[in-house]
Design a protein around this motif. Structure first.
Motif, PDB file in Angstrom:
ATOM      1  N   THR A  65       0.829  -1.208   0.000  1.00  0.00           N
ATOM      2  CA  THR A  65       0.000   0.000   0.000  1.00  0.00           C
ATOM      3  C   THR A  65       0.861   1.254   0.000  1.00  0.00           C
ATOM      4  O   THR A  65       0.620   2.192  -0.770  1.00  0.00           O
ATOM      5  N   GLU A 108       2.483   1.749  -3.298  1.00  0.00           N
ATOM      6  CA  GLU A 108       1.492   1.847  -4.374  1.00  0.00           C
ATOM      7  C   GLU A 108       1.689   0.793  -5.459  1.00  0.00           C
ATOM      8  O   GLU A 108       1.720   1.082  -6.651  1.00  0.00           O
ATOM      9  N   PHE A 109       1.829  -0.466  -5.037  1.00  0.00           N
ATOM     10  CA  PHE A 109       1.901  -1.578  -5.986  1.00  0.00           C
ATOM     11  C   PHE A 109       0.530  -1.781  -6.615  1.00  0.00           C
ATOM     12  O   PHE A 109      -0.496  -1.660  -5.936  1.00  0.00           O
ATOM     13  N   ASP A 110       0.500  -2.110  -7.930  1.00  0.00           N
ATOM     14  CA  ASP A 110      -0.785  -2.473  -8.528  1.00  0.00           C
ATOM     15  C   ASP A 110      -1.062  -3.953  -8.250  1.00  0.00           C
ATOM     16  O   ASP A 110      -0.216  -4.664  -7.686  1.00  0.00           O
ATOM     17  N   ASN A 111      -2.228  -4.432  -8.623  1.00  0.00           N
ATOM     18  CA  ASN A 111      -2.645  -5.804  -8.285  1.00  0.00           C
ATOM     19  C   ASN A 111      -1.711  -6.861  -8.866  1.00  0.00           C
ATOM     20  O   ASN A 111      -1.391  -7.853  -8.201  1.00  0.00           O
ATOM     21  N   ASN A 112      -1.275  -6.661 -10.105  1.00  0.00           N
ATOM     22  CA  ASN A 112      -0.367  -7.643 -10.717  1.00  0.00           C
ATOM     23  C   ASN A 112       0.970  -7.686  -9.987  1.00  0.00           C
ATOM     24  O   ASN A 112       1.537  -8.772  -9.760  1.00  0.00           O
ATOM     25  N   GLU A 113       1.482  -6.525  -9.608  1.00  0.00           N
ATOM     26  CA  GLU A 113       2.740  -6.475  -8.868  1.00  0.00           C
ATOM     27  C   GLU A 113       2.592  -7.163  -7.513  1.00  0.00           C
ATOM     28  O   GLU A 113       3.487  -7.892  -7.060  1.00  0.00           O
ATOM     29  N   LYS A 114       1.461  -6.937  -6.863  1.00  0.00           N
ATOM     30  CA  LYS A 114       1.214  -7.571  -5.568  1.00  0.00           C
ATOM     31  C   LYS A 114       1.214  -9.092  -5.693  1.00  0.00           C
ATOM     32  O   LYS A 114       1.864  -9.801  -4.921  1.00  0.00           O
ATOM     33  N   THR A 133      -4.879 -15.231  -6.304  1.00  0.00           N
ATOM     34  CA  THR A 133      -5.068 -14.428  -7.518  1.00  0.00           C
ATOM     35  C   THR A 133      -6.488 -14.508  -8.063  1.00  0.00           C
ATOM     36  O   THR A 133      -6.894 -13.658  -8.851  1.00  0.00           O
TER      37      THR A 133
END
Length: 347
Positions: A213, A216-222, A302
């Motif tokens: 958070t 600011e990672f996006d969903n794919n990076e997470k 995922t």
């Protein structure tokens, strides 16, 4: 895999007619052969594969027989046989004191794996195997039951000598008996519980998610990073090594390799430079699973928000697309029930 066996002692603990432990001592150490190296390698792997380990540090208020013998051996004022026999005698006493009716072969092994040296203490049972000769003569042989290793502890000598203050250098298998086995090892080795691998694992989970958070990672990076963190921790645990914060930080953020480490420091999170983890506690990084009330369910993380939707207000899961084998079972059941219903109505 390369395990360098330094020294191995094997003694025997039996139960007498009154159910009391009695030790029998081998007069000399076991010669370090290829077979012995293979045995110790199997012991190393079996120990690493055991979940729910406890971690401890030596405590001066506990019995000091094993600790004293260990220090004498390290200072070369006594040999490894004295250490092994002292540990065997203390094991005999503590098994009786804790009323644990365990018996078998007690192995004390000094070995090196990668950059660390260890001493492994383990009490193994045995089982008989049967074989037939070409003339159909029956023969038996006794094998050590490594797969059922339950009473075992290991000292990381390298960590004990270089980073004793971290409290991660001594571990033991908690076993099926839970607290009783934990108490036994704390008394046997003269120690008290130290690092909490389960708590460390939960802290890693929470800290990594917080960093996602903040960075600011996006969903794919997470999702990609969660898998990499889990794989890194799993590899460390399987090799019997602790998680290194600097290495973990590089896994969490490849672009800013010290970013996660700085975040932990800035947030004053109680994260050590090195610490043990329990892999099963980290599975939430890659998978959700649970069972109860006749329902057992698991799915890859995922899928949440995609094929799997969760409504927290109604506590409802909506799954789009079921596995083929489950779908086949459901369709057969529904069709069968419908056919039976039609026949009952005379249709």
């Amino acid at each position: 895999m390369s395990v360098d066996v330094k020294q191995l002692a094997i003694n025997h603990i039996e139960l007498d007619n009154q159910g009391q432990s009695k030790a029998h001592y081998r007069p000399s150490l076991v010669e370090a052969t290829v077979a012995v190296a293979h045995l110790v390698e199997q012991l190393h792997l079996a120990y690493n594969g055991k979940p729910a380990k406890g971690y401890a540090v030596f405590n001066a208020d506990k019995p000091q027989q094993v600790v004293t013998a260990l220090k004498d051996w390290q200072q070369q004022t006594s040999d490894f046989t004295v250490l092994a026999n002292t540990a065997t005698a203390e094991l005999e006493q503590q098994l009786t004191a804790h009323q644990l009716p365990e018996h078998g072969y007690f192995l004390v092994c000094h070995y090196r794996y990668l950059a660390s040296e260890y001493i492994l203490f383990c009490l193994l049972g045995s089982k008989d195997h049967f074989a037939l000769s070409d003339e159909l003569e029956l023969a038996t042989s006794r094998h050590l039951d490594i797969a059922r290793m339950q009473l075992a502890a290991r000292i990381d000598l390298t960590a004990y000598q270089t980073s004793e203050q971290q409290g991660n250098y001594l571990s033991f298998i908690r076993g099926r008996a839970g607290r009783k086995v934990a108490d036994f090892f704390l008394d046997f080795l003269g120690c008290e519980e130290g690092a909490d691998a389960k708590a460390n694992s939960k802290m890693v989970l929470a800290s990594v998610e917080e960093y996602f958070t903040a960075a600011e990672f996006d969903n794919n990076e997470k999702n990609d990073t969660r898998k990499q963190v889990y794989q890194y921790c799993e590899e460390r645990a399987k090799s019997g090594q602790e998680v290194v914060l600097a290495e973990l930080s590089a896994v969490v953020d490849e672009q800013e390799q010290q970013g996660f480490m700085r975040y932990c420091q800035e947030q004053q999170l109680a994260v050590s430079d090195q610490f043990p983890v329990e892999v099963k506690e980290l599975k939430n990084l890659v998978k959700f699973a649970g069972q109860g009330g006749g329902l057992s369910l698991s799915f890859e993380q995922t899928l949440l928000g995609d094929r799997v939707q969760y409504d927290a207000h109604s506590d409802t899961l909506l799954i789009k697309g079921t596995p083929p084998n489950l779908r086949d079972q459901l369709q057969r059941f529904v069709q069968g029930y419908s056919s039976f219903e039609h026949k009952a109505k005379g249709e």
